[in-house]
Design a protein around this motif. Structure first.
Motif, PDB file in Angstrom:
ATOM      1  N   GLN A 245       5.093  11.942 -14.896  1.00  0.00           N
ATOM      2  CA  GLN A 245       4.278  12.927 -14.174  1.00  0.00           C
ATOM      3  C   GLN A 245       4.286  12.641 -12.678  1.00  0.00           C
ATOM      4  O   GLN A 245       4.329  11.493 -12.259  1.00  0.00           O
ATOM      5  CB  GLN A 245       2.827  12.869 -14.660  1.00  0.00           C
ATOM      6  CG  GLN A 245       2.568  13.640 -15.920  1.00  0.00           C
ATOM      7  CD  GLN A 245       1.072  13.738 -16.212  1.00  0.00           C
ATOM      8  OE1 GLN A 245       0.246  13.485 -15.349  1.00  0.00           O
ATOM      9  NE2 GLN A 245       0.749  14.092 -17.437  1.00  0.00           N
ATOM     10  N   PRO A 246       4.182  13.712 -11.855  1.00  0.00           N
ATOM     11  CA  PRO A 246       4.042  13.472 -10.419  1.00  0.00           C
ATOM     12  C   PRO A 246       2.762  12.690 -10.145  1.00  0.00           C
ATOM     13  O   PRO A 246       1.754  12.889 -10.816  1.00  0.00           O
ATOM     14  CB  PRO A 246       3.916  14.882  -9.832  1.00  0.00           C
ATOM     15  CG  PRO A 246       4.370  15.809 -10.884  1.00  0.00           C
ATOM     16  CD  PRO A 246       4.190  15.120 -12.202  1.00  0.00           C
ATOM     17  N   VAL A 247       2.847  11.828  -9.154  1.00  0.00           N
ATOM     18  CA  VAL A 247       1.699  11.008  -8.806  1.00  0.00           C
ATOM     19  C   VAL A 247       0.485  11.874  -8.522  1.00  0.00           C
ATOM     20  O   VAL A 247      -0.634  11.598  -8.966  1.00  0.00           O
ATOM     21  CB  VAL A 247       2.031  10.141  -7.569  1.00  0.00           C
ATOM     22  CG1 VAL A 247       0.787   9.472  -7.014  1.00  0.00           C
ATOM     23  CG2 VAL A 247       3.070   9.101  -7.932  1.00  0.00           C
ATOM     24  N   GLU A 248       0.744  12.946  -7.783  1.00  0.00           N
ATOM     25  CA  GLU A 248      -0.327  13.829  -7.373  1.00  0.00           C
ATOM     26  C   GLU A 248      -1.164  14.270  -8.576  1.00  0.00           C
ATOM     27  O   GLU A 248      -2.367  14.450  -8.480  1.00  0.00           O
ATOM     28  CB  GLU A 248       0.308  15.050  -6.683  1.00  0.00           C
ATOM     29  CG  GLU A 248      -0.576  15.703  -5.678  1.00  0.00           C
ATOM     30  CD  GLU A 248       0.176  16.782  -4.894  1.00  0.00           C
ATOM     31  OE1 GLU A 248       1.420  16.835  -4.962  1.00  0.00           O
ATOM     32  OE2 GLU A 248      -0.495  17.560  -4.215  1.00  0.00           O
ATOM     33  N   LYS A 249      -0.474  14.461  -9.690  1.00  0.00           N
ATOM     34  CA  LYS A 249      -1.147  14.968 -10.872  1.00  0.00           C
ATOM     35  C   LYS A 249      -1.701  13.830 -11.732  1.00  0.00           C
ATOM     36  O   LYS A 249      -2.845  13.889 -12.205  1.00  0.00           O
ATOM     37  CB  LYS A 249      -0.141  15.793 -11.683  1.00  0.00           C
ATOM     38  CG  LYS A 249      -0.749  16.561 -12.812  1.00  0.00           C
ATOM     39  CD  LYS A 249       0.200  17.637 -13.318  1.00  0.00           C
ATOM     40  CE  LYS A 249      -0.227  18.068 -14.714  1.00  0.00           C
ATOM     41  NZ  LYS A 249       0.847  17.919 -15.694  1.00  0.00           N
ATOM     42  N   ALA A 250      -0.901  12.798 -11.904  1.00  0.00           N
ATOM     43  CA  ALA A 250      -1.277  11.703 -12.801  1.00  0.00           C
ATOM     44  C   ALA A 250      -2.490  10.941 -12.266  1.00  0.00           C
ATOM     45  O   ALA A 250      -3.302  10.421 -13.035  1.00  0.00           O
ATOM     46  CB  ALA A 250      -0.103  10.749 -12.973  1.00  0.00           C
ATOM     47  N   LYS A 251      -2.594  10.926 -10.949  1.00  0.00           N
ATOM     48  CA  LYS A 251      -3.627  10.126 -10.297  1.00  0.00           C
ATOM     49  C   LYS A 251      -5.025  10.422 -10.852  1.00  0.00           C
ATOM     50  O   LYS A 251      -5.767   9.509 -11.199  1.00  0.00           O
ATOM     51  CB  LYS A 251      -3.587  10.423  -8.799  1.00  0.00           C
ATOM     52  CG  LYS A 251      -4.496   9.559  -7.980  1.00  0.00           C
ATOM     53  CD  LYS A 251      -4.325   9.902  -6.513  1.00  0.00           C
ATOM     54  CE  LYS A 251      -5.492   9.354  -5.732  1.00  0.00           C
ATOM     55  NZ  LYS A 251      -5.389   9.708  -4.316  1.00  0.00           N
ATOM     56  N   GLU A 252      -5.345  11.712 -10.942  1.00  0.00           N
ATOM     57  CA  GLU A 252      -6.675  12.089 -11.409  1.00  0.00           C
ATOM     58  C   GLU A 252      -6.920  11.637 -12.842  1.00  0.00           C
ATOM     59  O   GLU A 252      -7.989  11.140 -13.179  1.00  0.00           O
ATOM     60  CB  GLU A 252      -6.875  13.596 -11.293  1.00  0.00           C
ATOM     61  CG  GLU A 252      -7.255  14.063  -9.895  1.00  0.00           C
ATOM     62  CD  GLU A 252      -8.443  13.307  -9.313  1.00  0.00           C
ATOM     63  OE1 GLU A 252      -9.527  13.341  -9.955  1.00  0.00           O
ATOM     64  OE2 GLU A 252      -8.294  12.666  -8.255  1.00  0.00           O
ATOM     65  N   GLY A 253      -5.913  11.825 -13.664  1.00  0.00           N
ATOM     66  CA  GLY A 253      -6.054  11.456 -15.071  1.00  0.00           C
ATOM     67  C   GLY A 253      -6.242   9.958 -15.256  1.00  0.00           C
ATOM     68  O   GLY A 253      -7.108   9.521 -16.019  1.00  0.00           O
ATOM     69  N   ILE A 254      -5.453   9.217 -14.512  1.00  0.00           N
ATOM     70  CA  ILE A 254      -5.544   7.756 -14.623  1.00  0.00           C
ATOM     71  C   ILE A 254      -6.907   7.289 -14.140  1.00  0.00           C
ATOM     72  O   ILE A 254      -7.563   6.447 -14.749  1.00  0.00           O
ATOM     73  CB  ILE A 254      -4.411   7.099 -13.810  1.00  0.00           C
ATOM     74  CG1 ILE A 254      -3.056   7.466 -14.425  1.00  0.00           C
ATOM     75  CG2 ILE A 254      -4.592   5.589 -13.778  1.00  0.00           C
ATOM     76  CD1 ILE A 254      -1.864   7.125 -13.548  1.00  0.00           C
ATOM     77  N   LYS A 255      -7.351   7.895 -13.055  1.00  0.00           N
ATOM     78  CA  LYS A 255      -8.665   7.544 -12.526  1.00  0.00           C
ATOM     79  C   LYS A 255      -9.732   7.792 -13.585  1.00  0.00           C
ATOM     80  O   LYS A 255     -10.628   6.960 -13.807  1.00  0.00           O
ATOM     81  CB  LYS A 255      -8.942   8.408 -11.299  1.00  0.00           C
ATOM     82  CG  LYS A 255     -10.286   8.167 -10.671  1.00  0.00           C
ATOM     83  CD  LYS A 255     -10.380   9.009  -9.419  1.00  0.00           C
ATOM     84  CE  LYS A 255     -11.803   9.071  -8.909  1.00  0.00           C
ATOM     85  NZ  LYS A 255     -11.903  10.019  -7.788  1.00  0.00           N
ATOM     86  N   HIS A 256      -9.612   8.901 -14.240  1.00  0.00           N
ATOM     87  CA  HIS A 256     -10.549   9.265 -15.283  1.00  0.00           C
ATOM     88  C   HIS A 256     -10.554   8.230 -16.403  1.00  0.00           C
ATOM     89  O   HIS A 256     -11.594   7.836 -16.889  1.00  0.00           O
ATOM     90  CB  HIS A 256     -10.133  10.634 -15.841  1.00  0.00           C
ATOM     91  CG  HIS A 256     -11.298  11.467 -16.198  1.00  0.00           C
ATOM     92  ND1 HIS A 256     -12.062  12.104 -15.256  1.00  0.00           N
ATOM     93  CD2 HIS A 256     -11.864  11.742 -17.416  1.00  0.00           C
ATOM     94  CE1 HIS A 256     -13.031  12.755 -15.869  1.00  0.00           C
ATOM     95  NE2 HIS A 256     -12.933  12.548 -17.164  1.00  0.00           N
ATOM     96  N   ASP A 257      -9.352   7.818 -16.778  1.00  0.00           N
ATOM     97  CA  ASP A 257      -9.232   6.835 -17.851  1.00  0.00           C
ATOM     98  C   ASP A 257      -9.889   5.517 -17.465  1.00  0.00           C
ATOM     99  O   ASP A 257     -10.562   4.881 -18.282  1.00  0.00           O
ATOM    100  CB  ASP A 257      -7.749   6.589 -18.180  1.00  0.00           C
ATOM    101  CG  ASP A 257      -7.115   7.802 -18.849  1.00  0.00           C
ATOM    102  OD1 ASP A 257      -7.866   8.718 -19.253  1.00  0.00           O
ATOM    103  OD2 ASP A 257      -5.869   7.844 -18.945  1.00  0.00           O
TER     104      ASP A 257
END
Length: 990
Positions: free
Chosen positions: A423-435
RNA sequence: GCGGCGGUGCCGGAGCGGUCAAACGGGAUGGGCUUAGGACCCAUUAGCUUAGUGCUUACGCAGGUUCGAAUCCUGUCCGCCGCACCA
């Protein structure tokens, strides 16, 4: 400032017509069931902490011009105006007056407040009672066509409006669009209050920034906590860095043990955390221990001196793959045996620490930080400047172009909720943060983006406010409705649509309540005031009934009344006369929806989009907005407007210097669409004499019942009585004949009417003024010159009448003056916009006149080139007949081919024998015709001859000698052959 | 960085495939009208050239599509607005 030539004339007629409009109640608009065409326009009510200036003028004038135009089009037009007092600027300014702040006092003095009255402005209420009438007076002096009966101001100081906003919010609440939550604000710890932007001594524009806190667990269960903006690199953590010289604290945060900097311990206490400091901990004492990571790895704590105590938590988790700082510190440490010994670090363990690749960044190796270090030649962690640059490069590259790599597979790390790999960082960032937040390793911390100092000289902090209310613009159902509303309205200009679409998708929760300022209290939680952008989203509905509602005892105004009036619902007992309620409902039903609402383009991202959202939440679909206009930001003589440049021109000064009409037309000529309109002082100055010229011309037209000369009349008698050369009947007392030039003038007039009408409809006022004023003036000038000042009276009157009406949205005072001088009944503002008559638009008349015009110009240039003052005579030859045939055939061919050879071949094949005999000339002509294109219209030979013969007097006068006209066909003169359709050959005899 | 809007002659600004050396306005220059004029009218305002013409160079920069581009496509540079809880 340039002094105008002479604005007195315009100024002298201003108040006269404004009074007449007032007496005639021209702009009072009431619901009228027999008048189905209605038009309702608004612009955002101004915030009244000052006087109107050139910046406001543009938006106001767009609505004003459109309102007047729609009236001329036969609409029943409602253009109301109210005043906004909600929010904190007035309260803050009053506070400053109380404190005697010089800057604030000067602002008031500059607004013309007498010294003795200044102290009154210590009360916020006084701002309303002073600035409302002053502001109104100023914009009234422009001659705006506002229905002033419907004026009102906001906040609980106006109890009727207050009830309306409360009604609005109870509906939003009922529908679930208002929600409660936590919210970070900039906070003054001394006064215990939020610190809005404009009441800061330092740090305007700084906001709380959300950091992710990451816990790294020591064996004893204590967490060492770091703060980061890059959760996307969490799996690349190889170690922690701690500054050995810093004294940290161990604190109980909620139920956990954290090691953090002292500053953060304090800050967290304001951010919804219970914090008890247990003991101080020297940084060096932690070095060498290992911690458990989110990734499941155990990593060591290492020393580093670049780590700053006041930044983040004062501890850093190291991602050497993607942080140049982290990597160079690691490099340094591996070389620094002495340091390792000092902290008893096992050298082998230190050397074993290697970057873990986590991102794929195009153009970089798996360890991007290494590339950048090499690239910039960074040698040590003390190379701060280069390291800052490195950070910038890495962040931008990684964030916008990078992808998280295969490490981020769900199967490999139990903490991840999905497969992020690829995934692009821009997109993955939010999800990872959430996790991370959902795990035992994450938390949230807010830090200001910069230093903020409040008026009490306190350095501000971030505080989490509990029970903050939000409008949930993130609600997908609501978003859908807003999109629906957008899809069903007209935008002026249409190109703003992309931005609106974007904003609707991008908006999320909007904190809609405040603790301080003026406003309306939240009906169910009176501690809160409704914030200023949130109380002004549907108030246009209030305009429709305000003049009736505010006559009613406010105690009888209840929610059931608004439900009845606005929603056609009976939800409770009405406390007012049914008759009154019905009257209001009729007004609302008649006027709503809003047909046109205009504002600056900066409001797309908030107010205008809120306006859409809230309408869909409150009203039935048929009451949703019909049209939104947006415009650019006013510049003054090409520069941005600013206090420091001193180019903020108040409206009252503009009217005093240039007159209302000149100011009005100047500002609307400044620009259109989304471009930034410019106030052009030079234009304002030079338009004044031009406007007067228009008046003078109209006066001449009005005075001269008969503008023809005796000679013309004598000539006219020569023709059959009443019959003109074109077979049309002339009925007026002016020049009797309707000549081609007259038909040409009418043709152009109706073309202009046609174009101008289309432009007005799309609010392209600049272009409309171009047509209505400048093009029409030019038309008039040529017409008069061409007819040697004896125009056909019917025609000239039609021109002037049309211009007077069409110009009246822009310069209404002047137009009224002209209208009355022309002896018209009624007011110009109530006249009818002219209708373009297609049958009068005659392209052949244009082509004919073009030929005359060009011939006249060509004669002049030939004479000039030959330096002949007094020619004996001039012969004009129109093209030989075969060329007309040729042009016609070529034109047809051009639709199929543009290849000169093919065109030539086709022509030679299709042409009649007679034409083919000119073969040589043709083959020379064709490449030119194909390349350059043909004129838009080619008149037949006899029409060209007729046009020139009709204009022979004029041409002779211009040439200063007799002019003969003939066809080249029978001419022996060699030059005559050069003539072409649309191009006359000229032969001068000396 | 993201989203939006733009880059045209001395200036503002139209034009958005052939009628474009480019509307209209401003400024400048020359001429006319006038006692005079900051008023009005006319002409000129990229360069060279010519009996009204023709040519060359021009519409941020570089490529491309096309018989033909200021206008369409691609890339690139630059400017403005917004990126929030503030009116």
């Amino acid at each position: 400032m340039v002094t105008p030539n002479n604005a007195e004339f315009l100024q002298n007629i201003q108040s006269k017509w404004q009074k007449k409009w007032q007496q005639a109640r021209s702009f009072h608009a009431d619901a009228n069931p027999y008048h189905k065409k209605k038009f309702f326009l608004t612009f955002p009510y101004p915030y009244i902490n000052g006087l109107p200036h050139v910046g406001h003028l543009f938006t106001i004038m767009r609505v004003e011009a459109f309102a007047r135009y729609k009236r001329l089009q036969g609409f029943n037009v409602l253009f109301p105006q109210g005043w906004h007092a909600t929010g904190s600027p007035i309260v803050d300014a009053a506070q400053r007056v109380r404190e005697g702040e010089e800057k604030q006092l000067k602002i008031l003095r500059d607004c013309g407040v007498p010294e003795a009255d200044i102290s009154k402005f210590a009360e916020p209420e006084h701002w309303i009672s002073y600035f409302v009438p002053e502001y109104r007076k100023d914009i009234q002096s422009l001659g705006l066509s506002i229905d002033w009966r419907r004026e009102f101001f906001t906040t609980e100081l106006n109890p009727h409006y207050n009830k309306f906003v409360q009604w609005q919010f109870s509906i939003l609440k009922k529908k679930g669009y208002v929600k409660k939550g936590k919210f970070p604000v900039v906070w003054d710890p001394k006064n215990n209050c939020p610190v809005p932007d404009h009441s800061r001594i330092e740090g305007e524009g700084e906001t709380p920034q959300e950091f992710l806190l990451v816990k790294h667990k020591l064996k004893n269960g204590t967490s060492i906590v770091t703060a980061t903006l890059r959760p996307d690199t969490i799996l690349g953590v190889t170690n922690l860095y701690i500054n050995p010289d810093v004294m940290y604290v161990r604190a109980k945060v909620d139920e956990e043990d954290w090691i953090i900097s002292k500053k953060v311990a304090k800050a967290l206490a304001d951010q919804d955390k219970k914090v008890t400091v247990i003991e101080e901990v020297q940084g060096s004492s932690l070095i060498g221990q290992t911690v458990l990571e989110f990734s499941g790895l155990s990593v060591p704590i290492l020393p580093a001196f670049f780590v700053q105590e006041q930044f983040g938590t004062g501890i850093v988790h190291s991602v050497p793959s993607d942080s140049a700082d982290d990597l160079i510190a690691l490099d340094d440490l591996k070389k620094d045996t002495a340091l390792c010994q000092k902290y008893r670090l096992d050298m082998a363990m230190v050397k074993a620490v290697e970057p873990i690749s986590v991102l794929d960044v195009p153009g970089f190796s798996p360890i991007p930080a290494r590339d950048v270090l090499t690239q910039l030649g960074i040698k040590s962690q003390h190379d701060r400047q280069k390291l800052e640059k490195a950070k910038d490069i890495l962040y931008k590259k990684a964030f916008y172009e990078g992808k998280v790599n295969k490490l981020y597979q769900k199967a490999r790390f139990k903490g991840l909720s999905q497969d992020y790999a690829g995934q692009p960082v821009e997109k993955a960032k939010e999800g990872i943060k959430h996790d991370i937040l959902n795990s035992e390793f994450g938390d949230v911390y807010y830090q200001l983006t910069g230093r903020v100092v409040s008026r009490s000289m306190m350095e501000c902090v971030v505080r989490i406010v509990e029970d903050q209310w939000f409008l949930d613009y993130g609600d997908p159902v609501w978003k859908k409705l807003a999109h629906d509303a957008l899809n069903n309205l007209t935008l002026y200009p249409e190109k703003a649509r992309a931005q609106f679409t974007y904003v609707i998708d991008w908006l999320h929760q909007w904190a809609c309540t405040r603790e301080t300022g003026l406003g309306t209290r939240l009906p169910w939680d009176e501690k809160w005031l409704i914030e200023s952008l949130s109380d002004s989203t549907v108030y246009m509905a209030y305009y429709t009934i305000v003049h009736l509602l505010q006559k009613i005892d406010v105690r009888n105004v209840n929610g059931a009344l608004f439900d009845y009036v606005f929603l056609d619902e009976n939800t409770g007992k009405l406390l007012v006369d049914k008759k009154d309620a019905d009257a209001m409902r009729r007004e609302f039903d008649y006027w709503y929806p809003v047909d046109f609402r205009n504002s600056g383009k900066d409001l797309i991202q908030n107010h205008l989009t809120f306006y859409l959202f809230n309408h869909t939440a409150i009203f039935h679909k048929d009451k949703w907005p019909k049209g939104i206009g947006v415009n650019g930001w006013v510049t003054v003589d090409g520069s941005k407007m600013s206090k420091s440049l001193g180019n903020v021109i108040p409206v009252r000064e503009m009217v005093k210097t240039y007159s209302a009409d000149a100011a009005r037309i100047t500002i609307l000529t400044g620009g259109e669409g989304m471009d930034d309109p410019n106030w052009d002082t030079e234009f304002a100055r030079s338009i004044i004499p031009k406007l007067e010229q228009f008046y003078t011309l109209a006066r001449d037209v009005a005075a001269a019942k008969d503008m023809t000369t005796a000679k013309d009349r004598a000539a006219a008698k020569g023709t059959a009585a009443g019959e003109t050369s074109t077979g049309k009947t002339s009925t007026d007392g002016g020049r009797y004949t309707m000549k081609p030039i007259d038909l040409w003038a009418l043709s152009n007039l109706h073309q202009i009417i046609h174009d101008a009408t289309a432009l007005m409809e799309e609010t392209s006022f600049r272009s409309a003024i171009q047509k209505i004023f400048f093009d029409l003036q030019r038309l008039l000038r040529w017409y008069l010159r061409r007819t040697k000042n004896s125009p056909n009276t019917t025609v000239i009157k039609e021109l002037v009448d049309a211009q007077a009406v069409m110009l009246s949205p822009f310069t209404p005072h002047l137009c009224e003056e002209i209208w009355s001088m022309l002896g018209k009944k009624g007011l110009a503002c109530e006249a009818s916009w002219p209708v373009a008559q297609q049958d009068k638009i005659d392209e052949q008349a244009n082509a004919a006149e073009n030929l005359v015009q060009e011939t006249a110009a060509d004669i002049q240039s030939v004479l000039k080139l030959l330096d002949i003052q007094k020619p004996a005579s001039i012969a004009l030859f129109v093209s030989p007949a075969w060329k007309y045939q040729l042009f016609a055939i070529v034109r047809k061919q051009l639709d199929t081919t543009r290849n000169p050879a093919e065109v030539l071949a086709a022509v030679m094949k299709n042409a009649p024998a007679e034409l083919r005999s000119h073969g040589q000339d043709i083959s020379k002509l064709i490449p030119k015709l194909v390349q350059g294109g043909l004129p838009p219209m080619i008149l037949p030979q006899e029409k060209e001859l007729a046009a020139l013969r009709d204009a022979v007097d004029f041409l002779s006068a211009e040439a200063g000698c007799p002019v003969q006209i003939a066809s080249a066909d029978e001419a022996s003169e060699p030059k005559a052959k050069q003539a072409q359709p649309g191009k006359v050959a000229i032969v001068v005899k000396q």
